[in-house]
Every structure is written in C-alpha cells, then in structure tokens.
Design an enzyme around this catalytic site. Structure first.
Site, PDB file in Angstrom:
ATOM      1  N   CYS A   1     -25.578 -10.525 -11.480  1.00  0.00           N
ATOM      2  CA  CYS A   1     -24.887 -10.969 -12.687  1.00  0.00           C
ATOM      3  C   CYS A   1     -25.852 -10.969 -13.872  1.00  0.00           C
ATOM      4  O   CYS A   1     -26.942 -11.538 -13.790  1.00  0.00           O
ATOM      5  CB  CYS A   1     -24.305 -12.359 -12.468  1.00  0.00           C
TER       6      CYS A   1
ATOM      7  N   ARG B   1      -4.542  -1.311   5.723  1.00  0.00           N
ATOM      8  CA  ARG B   1      -4.148  -2.339   6.678  1.00  0.00           C
ATOM      9  C   ARG B   1      -3.111  -1.882   7.689  1.00  0.00           C
ATOM     10  O   ARG B   1      -2.787  -2.613   8.613  1.00  0.00           O
ATOM     11  CB  ARG B   1      -3.578  -3.553   5.931  1.00  0.00           C
TER      12      ARG B   1
ATOM     13  N   HIS C   1      -3.898  -9.886  -4.607  1.00  0.00           N
ATOM     14  CA  HIS C   1      -5.200  -9.681  -3.980  1.00  0.00           C
ATOM     15  C   HIS C   1      -6.265  -9.266  -4.995  1.00  0.00           C
ATOM     16  O   HIS C   1      -7.313  -8.753  -4.619  1.00  0.00           O
ATOM     17  CB  HIS C   1      -5.083  -8.646  -2.859  1.00  0.00           C
TER      18      HIS C   1
ATOM     19  N   ALA D   1       0.804  -1.218   0.000  1.00  0.00           N
ATOM     20  CA  ALA D   1       0.000   0.000   0.000  1.00  0.00           C
ATOM     21  C   ALA D   1       0.837   1.268   0.000  1.00  0.00           C
ATOM     22  O   ALA D   1       0.420   2.296  -0.541  1.00  0.00           O
ATOM     23  CB  ALA D   1      -0.929  -0.008   1.216  1.00  0.00           C
TER      24      ALA D   1
ATOM     25  N   CYS E   1     -18.768 -12.838 -10.903  1.00  0.00           N
ATOM     26  CA  CYS E   1     -19.973 -13.457 -10.361  1.00  0.00           C
ATOM     27  C   CYS E   1     -19.575 -14.597  -9.430  1.00  0.00           C
ATOM     28  O   CYS E   1     -18.748 -15.434  -9.794  1.00  0.00           O
ATOM     29  CB  CYS E   1     -20.855 -13.982 -11.493  1.00  0.00           C
TER      30      CYS E   1
ATOM     31  N   ILE F   1       9.306   6.764  -0.343  1.00  0.00           N
ATOM     32  CA  ILE F   1       9.338   5.896  -1.508  1.00  0.00           C
ATOM     33  C   ILE F   1       9.506   6.689  -2.796  1.00  0.00           C
ATOM     34  O   ILE F   1      10.247   6.287  -3.706  1.00  0.00           O
ATOM     35  CB  ILE F   1       8.061   5.038  -1.554  1.00  0.00           C
TER      36      ILE F   1
ATOM     37  N   VAL G   1      -4.696  -3.464  -5.172  1.00  0.00           N
ATOM     38  CA  VAL G   1      -5.766  -3.816  -6.107  1.00  0.00           C
ATOM     39  C   VAL G   1      -6.113  -2.640  -7.008  1.00  0.00           C
ATOM     40  O   VAL G   1      -7.116  -2.677  -7.710  1.00  0.00           O
ATOM     41  CB  VAL G   1      -7.031  -4.283  -5.339  1.00  0.00           C
TER      42      VAL G   1
ATOM     43  N   CYS H   1     -26.185 -14.903 -15.126  1.00  0.00           N
ATOM     44  CA  CYS H   1     -26.941 -15.948 -14.417  1.00  0.00           C
ATOM     45  C   CYS H   1     -27.764 -15.434 -13.241  1.00  0.00           C
ATOM     46  O   CYS H   1     -28.462 -16.212 -12.594  1.00  0.00           O
ATOM     47  CB  CYS H   1     -25.974 -17.032 -13.925  1.00  0.00           C
TER      48      CYS H   1
END
Length: 255
Positions: free
Chosen positions: A155, A35, A122, A23, A130, A239, A104, A158
């Site tokens: 979905c 987190r 992740h 992160a 779905c 960073i 993500v 389905c």
C-alpha cells in the site's frame, strides 16, 4: 406480465426487475466459470489458495503468485456480450432494474448499466484495497507496479498488504451490499437468476427470498438448480439467445 405482491398498490403500474447474474453470463465473453463442475477451483485446488484470505495474508509466495494470476486474468481483456448488453438495454428503456451479480468482472457496468444499479456481491477485480488502512485504488495501477518489477506491491499509503477488492474465500460479504440485495429480492415483481447454479450462499438464497415475497421467479441456466421447483419458469437455452428475448418482453412500453 404477472405481478407479485411488491410494488403496485395505489401507486399505479410499477415493474421492478431484479437480475441475479452468475458466471454463466460471462462465459461468452471468454471468462471461465471458476466454481462450476469443471471450474478451476475444482480442477486445481492449489489455485484456490491464491484467493483464500488466510493463505494470501500468511504467505508472500502465495501473494506473488496471486499477482501473476491477476496479470493474466481474462477479465481485463473481456468485453460485454449480448446478454450484458440486453440487461443494459432494459435499464435504458426506463424499466426499474437492479442487477445483483456474483461476478467480479465489471462487465455489467462496461455494457452501460449505471454503477449505482449494480450490486457486486463478491466485489470487483478492477480495484485493490489495503488490508490494513482499507485505502482503495486502481487494479491497473497495481498491475503496472508488478510489471515494473514489484512482485508483491504494498500500500502506498501505509505499507500494508494489498489485495484485490474481491471477496476471497474465508472473507464475509459486505453486509451493506447483501442487505441492499435482500431488499431488491423482496421488492422485485420479476426476479431473474441467470448463469448461476444457485449453490453459493448467501447469494443463492436471494432467489428463494424473491419467490417468497411474490416475485415471478425465472431461472436461466444450463444445469438444474436447487431453486428450480420454486421457479415460475426455467429456461435451459443458451443465455446469449434466451436472455435478450426474455428481457425484451419485460421492457416498459414507451410513453
């Protein structure tokens, strides 16, 4: 640059850089650390239910709140920052690079790292899947349905329950993705863990695997990690400053 046991042999000089990002690499893009010590999941345990599989599947109200949370996610407004761009620049230099990310947000790909070179441990927030038929589709399309008045879109194939294509609490990582990540860690000559506390398993163990297989382990993180004693170098600088300089020194020379 020092070389570990992987890669060289009689095949000539070969550099494989494995980058494990957490992160911390995305906070400069405006995405909070969920987190960490001050992360959302620790500050607001109720919010954790929105991304816990059993709660999500069993409670329509949790799902409705989850969709609203997705609509407001900063990930969709975020742009790659200088650290993401430095990783993409290293890849374009011709240096063999593989990115393993705990994030993500898709920012490595938006910065220009090819999809095939990014392993998303992740999952991704940019797609939905779905839970019944496993059809995959665009998060943007699902959020458009929410905006149009469907609080819990199902979905279109389905009628099953849709979820983001992320690994929720209570779900297991994709074994194929994890297996490939282990292969990268074992093969890396240099393995860089950046912006991760190295506390979430099994992702954190990749740093140990890399070190055990002879990689030069470099950790770039503001806080201490359990793997610092194994590292050849620990960098505490921001960073956005440290990573571009570090990666520039690893780039394959032209020609």
């Amino acid at each position: 640059m020092s070389s570990g046991g992987a890669g060289g042999g009689g095949r000539g000089r070969r550099v494989l850089v494995g980058i494990l990002s957490g992160a911390g690499i995305s906070t400069d893009s405006g995405i909070p650390d969920y987190r960490g010590p001050n992360g959302l999941w620790r500050r607001n345990p109720e919010a954790e239910k929105l991304v816990t599989y059993d709660a999500y599947m069993g409670d329509p109200e949790i799902r409705r709140r989850s969709w609203q949370m997705r609509r407001e996610s900063p990930a969709f407004r975020a742009k790659p920052n200088v650290a993401h761009e430095a990783v993409a620049r290293l890849e374009r230099s011709g240096t063999p690079v593989r990115v393993i990310t705990q994030n993500v947000d898709g920012l490595h790909q938006l910065a220009g790292v090819p999809e095939r070179k990014v392993l998303e441990l992740h999952g991704t927030v940019r797609a939905v899947t779905c839970t019944r038929c496993h059809a995959r589709s665009s998060m943007a399309d699902a959020l458009a349905r929410v905006t149009a008045g469907e609080p819990d879109p199902d979905c279109l194939v389905c009628g099953g329950i849709l979820k983001s294509a992320t690994v929720m609490f209570g779900e297991r990582l994709d074994p194929q993705v994890l297996g490939t990540a282990l292969g990268v860690a074992k093969a890396a000559e240099v393995f860089i863990a950046v912006g991760t506390t190295l506390q979430v398993q099994p992702a954190a163990s990749l740093a140990g695997v890399a070190a055990e297989h002879g990689a030069r382990l470099i950790i770039v993180n503001a806080e201490p990690t359990p793997y610092d004693p194994l590292a050849d170098e620990v960098i505490r600088e921001p960073i956005g400053t440290a990573l571009p300089r570090l990666l520039a020194g690893l780039a394959e020379p032209a020609g």
